[in-house]
Design an enzyme around this catalytic site. Structure first.
Site, PDB file in Angstrom:
ATOM      1  N   ASP A  83       9.399   7.394  -6.516  1.00 31.76           N
ATOM      2  CA  ASP A  83       8.091   7.985  -6.807  1.00 31.76           C
ATOM      3  C   ASP A  83       7.175   7.021  -7.542  1.00 31.76           C
ATOM      4  OD1 ASP A  83       8.615  10.556  -5.693  1.00 31.76           O
ATOM      5  OD2 ASP A  83       9.884  10.997  -7.425  1.00 31.76           O
ATOM      6  N   ASP A 128       2.441   8.553  -1.086  1.00 32.27           N
ATOM      7  CA  ASP A 128       3.325   9.576  -0.511  1.00 32.27           C
ATOM      8  C   ASP A 128       3.411   9.348   1.005  1.00 32.27           C
ATOM      9  OD1 ASP A 128       4.505  11.941   0.514  1.00 32.27           O
ATOM     10  OD2 ASP A 128       3.845  13.043  -1.273  1.00 32.27           O
ATOM     11  N   ILE A 129       4.483   8.734   1.452  1.00 30.64           N
ATOM     12  CA  ILE A 129       4.618   8.375   2.868  1.00 30.64           C
ATOM     13  C   ILE A 129       4.656   9.624   3.746  1.00 30.64           C
ATOM     14  CG2 ILE A 129       6.064   7.194   4.570  1.00 30.64           C
ATOM     15  CD1 ILE A 129       7.072   5.391   2.318  1.00 30.64           C
ATOM     16  N   ASN A 187      17.291   4.846  -6.796  1.00 26.83           N
ATOM     17  CA  ASN A 187      17.978   6.132  -6.865  1.00 26.83           C
ATOM     18  C   ASN A 187      19.333   5.998  -6.186  1.00 26.83           C
ATOM     19  OD1 ASN A 187      17.623   6.785  -3.923  1.00 26.83           O
ATOM     20  ND2 ASN A 187      15.467   6.707  -4.530  1.00 26.83           N
ATOM     21  N   LYS A 198      12.508 -12.933 -15.930  1.00 24.88           N
ATOM     22  CA  LYS A 198      13.385 -11.904 -16.502  1.00 24.88           C
ATOM     23  C   LYS A 198      12.895 -11.489 -17.882  1.00 24.88           C
ATOM     24  CE  LYS A 198      18.126 -11.018 -17.983  1.00 24.88           C
ATOM     25  NZ  LYS A 198      19.488 -11.563 -18.136  1.00 24.88           N
ATOM     26  N   PHE A 244      12.740  15.760   4.032  1.00 27.09           N
ATOM     27  CA  PHE A 244      13.958  16.097   3.302  1.00 27.09           C
ATOM     28  C   PHE A 244      13.608  16.289   1.833  1.00 27.09           C
ATOM     29  CE2 PHE A 244      16.162  15.239   7.048  1.00 27.09           C
ATOM     30  CZ  PHE A 244      17.530  15.471   6.893  1.00 27.09           C
TER      31      PHE A 244
END
Length: 392
Positions: free
Chosen positions: A275, A301-302, A207, A284, A319
């Site tokens: 996620d 989910d930490i 991200n 590759k 957050f």
């Protein structure tokens, strides 16, 4: 540091000569220094030199009959306000990370509950070796403060990170440890940056998180006197002064690093954890007539896991980065994750990689709009609230 006692362990490296100047400056600052000289350290500096500057007896052996008749190494390990290992060689850190106790220095480190600060000094390739990186991560995860080495020319003729920091920088690190901030004695966990989930050896799922907000919060916490463990995803940011940094890549690595840092008084979970992950290909994936099908697997989910952990921090802050219906989604996330506070922002406004942000703070008392501000100002405001809450 006036009136403090520092146990100075001198490791066996060419940089050991700097410890004589460091000892002199520590004494000038009012500290009492108890020197411990390793066998390797004695090849570079003498017990007489250390003793003359410290005006203390120099300890060199675990097998001193007079001292050990009363378990002297146990008393010595707990007689100081700080244990400073300088220089901390690759060998000494490896033995400490392995929990060895085969000489006086490693026995002291294993038998103590006193804060430990290590100042590494070694060849650049030794510092960058995977084994040393793993040992440093282990020591930091156990609560030891490992100072980042300086970069420059070395006695071996090579150039790079691995030099022992200059004496003024070492003095600043020790002074920062003894600084009386409002969070002195508190341990705070911070996560920051993205995670990278490999698809194959050259591609990954990620991200846009830059890590800037999390690093700003870590810096503000350290300035307030906290011992800060910063678990950082792949970002190109310098480590804030006084912060213990643990670098990770994947969500699984971040979850493991978070677990190793516990217990903590507070946790500020700023990282944008991916996620999903995939079972990465070992080679590759070549372009073909049709794009490959990726089977996504949900990551653990930490944040939610930390909320129900037996060592849950007293104050848990999450957050939320959203793109629309910000407050509705944030309120639902705060309840779903089981956190005390949630800091929410609308990332559709283009905050990734910038120096500013616009956040809302959601608590049990309600929602606060903090308005547009620099990420540093937001960090300071959040830390001020953390100070108030932990004081209660």
């Amino acid at each position: 540091m006036n009136g403090r006692t520092i146990l100075l362990i001198v490791g066996g490296g060419i940089a050991a000569y700097k410890t004589l100047d460091l000892l002199r400056e520590l004494r000038r600052a009012g500290a009492r220094v108890l020197p411990v000289l390793t066998e390797g350290g004695a090849r570079f500096v003498t017990p007489l030199s250390l003793s003359a500057l410290a005006e203390e007896r120099v300890r060199t052996s675990l097998w001193d009959l007079e001292d050990e008749a009363t378990m002297g190494h146990i008393a010595l390990s707990r007689a100081a306000n700080l244990i400073l290992v300088c220089p901390a060689t690759a060998d000494l850190m490896a033995r400490a990370a392995a929990g060895m106790a085969d000489d006086l220095a490693t026995t002291l480190l294993l038998a103590t509950d006193t804060p430990v600060m290590m100042a590494p000094a070694m060849n650049v390739r030794m510092w960058q070796h995977a084994a040393t990186s793993a040992n440093v991560a282990t020591l930091r995860a156990r609560g030891m403060h490992v100072i980042e080495p300086a970069t420059g020319a070395m006695a071996c003729g090579e150039t790079g990170p691995g030099r022992l920091p200059d004496v003024p920088d070492l003095m600043r690190a020790v002074a920062a440890h003894f600084a009386h901030g409002p969070l002195a004695g508190r341990h705070v966990l911070v996560t920051a940056g993205p995670t990278h989930e490999p698809i194959d050896p050259v591609r990954f799922i990620a991200n846009r998180s830059s890590g800037k907000q999390g690093f700003a919060i870590a810096a503000a916490l350290a300035a307030a006197g906290a011992r800060v463990s910063l678990v950082a995803g792949p970002v190109a940011l310098p480590t804030p002064r006084g912060v213990d940094r643990i670098d990770v890549e994947t969500a699984a690595e971040m979850a493991a690093a978070v677990a190793r840092t516990l217990p903590a008084d507070a946790a500020v979970m700023v990282a944008a954890v991916a996620d999903w992950r995939v079972d990465a290909a070992t080679a590759k994936i070549k372009k073909g007539a049709a794009p490959p099908a990726l089977s996504l697997v949900e990551n653990a989910d930490i944040l939610a896991g930390l909320a129900v952990h037996p060592q849950r921090p007293q104050l848990l802050i999450g957050f939320a980065a959203e793109t629309g219906d910000l407050l509705e989604k944030a309120k639902a996330k705060r309840a779903r994750k089981g956190v005390d506070w949630l800091v929410a922002n609308d990332v559709a406004q283009g905050v990734f990689g910038t120096e500013s942000n616009h956040v809302h703070l959601l608590t049990a008392a309600g929602t606060e709009d903090w308005g547009p501000a620099s990420k540093a100002a937001i960090a300071d405001r959040l830390v001020a609230r953390i100070v108030e809450t932990l004081a209660e």
